[in-house]
Design an enzyme around this catalytic site. Structure first.
Site, short mmCIF file in Angstrom:
data_model
loop_
_atom_site.label_atom_id
_atom_site.label_comp_id
_atom_site.label_asym_id
_atom_site.label_seq_id
_atom_site.Cartn_x
_atom_site.Cartn_y
_atom_site.Cartn_z
N HIS A 34 -23.99 58.28 -24.84
CA HIS A 34 -24.72 57.68 -23.63
C HIS A 34 -23.96 58.43 -22.25
O HIS A 34 -24.44 59.36 -21.31
CB HIS A 34 -24.50 56.62 -23.21
CG HIS A 34 -25.40 56.11 -24.13
ND1 HIS A 34 -26.92 55.50 -24.15
CD2 HIS A 34 -24.79 54.41 -24.96
CE1 HIS A 34 -26.93 54.95 -25.22
NE2 HIS A 34 -25.60 54.02 -25.91
O1 RIB Z 1 -25.85 51.07 -22.66
C1 RIB Z 1 -25.29 52.26 -22.54
C2 RIB Z 1 -24.02 52.67 -21.72
O2 RIB Z 1 -23.51 51.02 -21.95
C3 RIB Z 1 -22.99 52.77 -22.02
O3 RIB Z 1 -22.04 53.11 -21.20
C4 RIB Z 1 -22.22 52.10 -23.14
O4 RIB Z 1 -20.61 52.71 -22.60
C5 RIB Z 1 -21.73 50.47 -21.77
O5 RIB Z 1 -21.23 50.72 -21.28
#
Ligand code: RIB
Ligand code: CA
Length: 312
Positions: free
Chosen positions: A239
């Site tokens: 992500h």
């Molecule tokens: O939903 C994914 C996000 O939430 C990413 O930033 C992961 O590191 C968590 O913080």
């Protein structure tokens, strides 16, 4: 030079994102890392920032931010990132000697941005509490913010509830403050990261061969991947790397659309849902560029090359 502050909650994908960012000093001058409670509690997140910057040989300033969201209690994601928040690898013992220059990320960001001789970009890969408080406490600082690159939200699926993505879910009030700021935002949501910006298990195993940094990255990704697969994921979304890459390599992203986005503040499964205004007569002042597609092969190669470049 493009100046950047990274506000993050490492977190394994935050760690990969930071590793990518620090591999490209030609594209981004990282003037600060600020930490926020999210994946795990603030003290663990901050320790992880110290571990990573020690491992990577960086001397970027670290400032601690908020431990909790603006309104509700924090909810963490230790089941994905492990007890430490960055499980899978034994980082240098002396990591905790890495200096923390401030225990107030809000004043730290304000001073760094205000005193900068040019506008500063913010990359935000955790709950948006610090960024929201910065904008609320020091409204004039917005004049010196170039762009905000966010990993958070989604215009399709959720991951904490059917509708809500973790960062927005943890602090929806903060997300609303940042989204409503009118500042230019590039948003990497789950619609991009889960569906398009992922690594396969084979690609993660290839990372092992990318020198010492590759050993570290593949070790923490192995932990992360095992947790994601337990949830039923077969594609492992990196992500937070999308938020960084949308700054240092925007050409990788092949489709996007601008929206205004509403954040649900309800106390139900829709808490933190981020809904784009698709009305035909929606106001024209759309400040959020939602990334919708990426050249995945180039995305993966860019991450590989960034990891490899730390071994020089
Ligand atoms: O939903 C994914 C996000 O939430 C990413 O930033 C992961 O590191 C968590 O913080
Ligand atoms: Ca994160």
């Amino acid at each position: 030079m493009t100046k950047v502050i990274m506000d993050c909650d490492p977190g394994i994908d935050d760690a990969i994102a930071l590793t990518v960012l620090l591999a490209h000093p030609e594209a981004a001058d990282l003037i600060g890392v600020t930490t926020i409670g999210g994946n795990v509690q603030l003290y663990k997140v901050t320790k992880n920032a110290q571990k990573l910057l020690t491992f990577l040989g960086s001397n970027t300033k670290i400032a601690m931010g908020q431990s909790d969201p603006l309104v509700k209690e924090i909810e963490t994601a230790g089941e994905i990132h492990g007890k430490t928040g960055m499980d899978g690898y034994q980082f240098p013992e002396n990591s905790l000697e890495y200096p923390i220059v401030s225990d107030n990320a809000i004043t730290f960001m304000n001073e760094e941005i205000t005193n900068s001789d040019e506008k500063v970009n913010i990359v935000a890969t955790g709950p948006l509490t610090n960024v929201a408080l910065l904008l609320k406490t020091f409204p004039k600082v917005a004049e010196k913010i170039e762009h905000i690159y966010v990993m958070g939200g989604s215009i399709e699926q959720g991951n904490i509830t059917l509708a809500s993505e973790f960062n927005a879910y943890v602090d929806p009030e903060a997300a609303k403050i940042v989204f409503d700021s009118g500042l230019p935002i590039t948003l990497s949501g789950l619609n991009l990261t889960e569906n398009k910006a992922y690594l396969t298990m084979d690609e993660i195993s290839q990372i092992k061969n990318l020198g010492k940094t590759g050993e570290m990255a593949s070790a923490i990704l192995d932990f992360y991947a095992s947790a994601e697969r337990e949830k039923g994921m077969t594609k492992i979304p990196v992500h937070d790397a999308c938020a960084v890459l949308s700054l240092v390599a925007p050409e990788l992203f092949t489709k996007s659309e601008k929206f205004n986005i509403e954040v649900s503040l309800t106390n139900d499964q829709f808490r933190g849902m981020t809904y784009p205004d698709r009305r035909v007569y929606a106001p024209d002042d759309k400040n959020i560029e939602v990334l919708e597609d990426v050249n995945r092969e180039k995305f993966v190669q860019y991450i590989f090359d960034s990891i490899q470049s730390h071994n020089k």
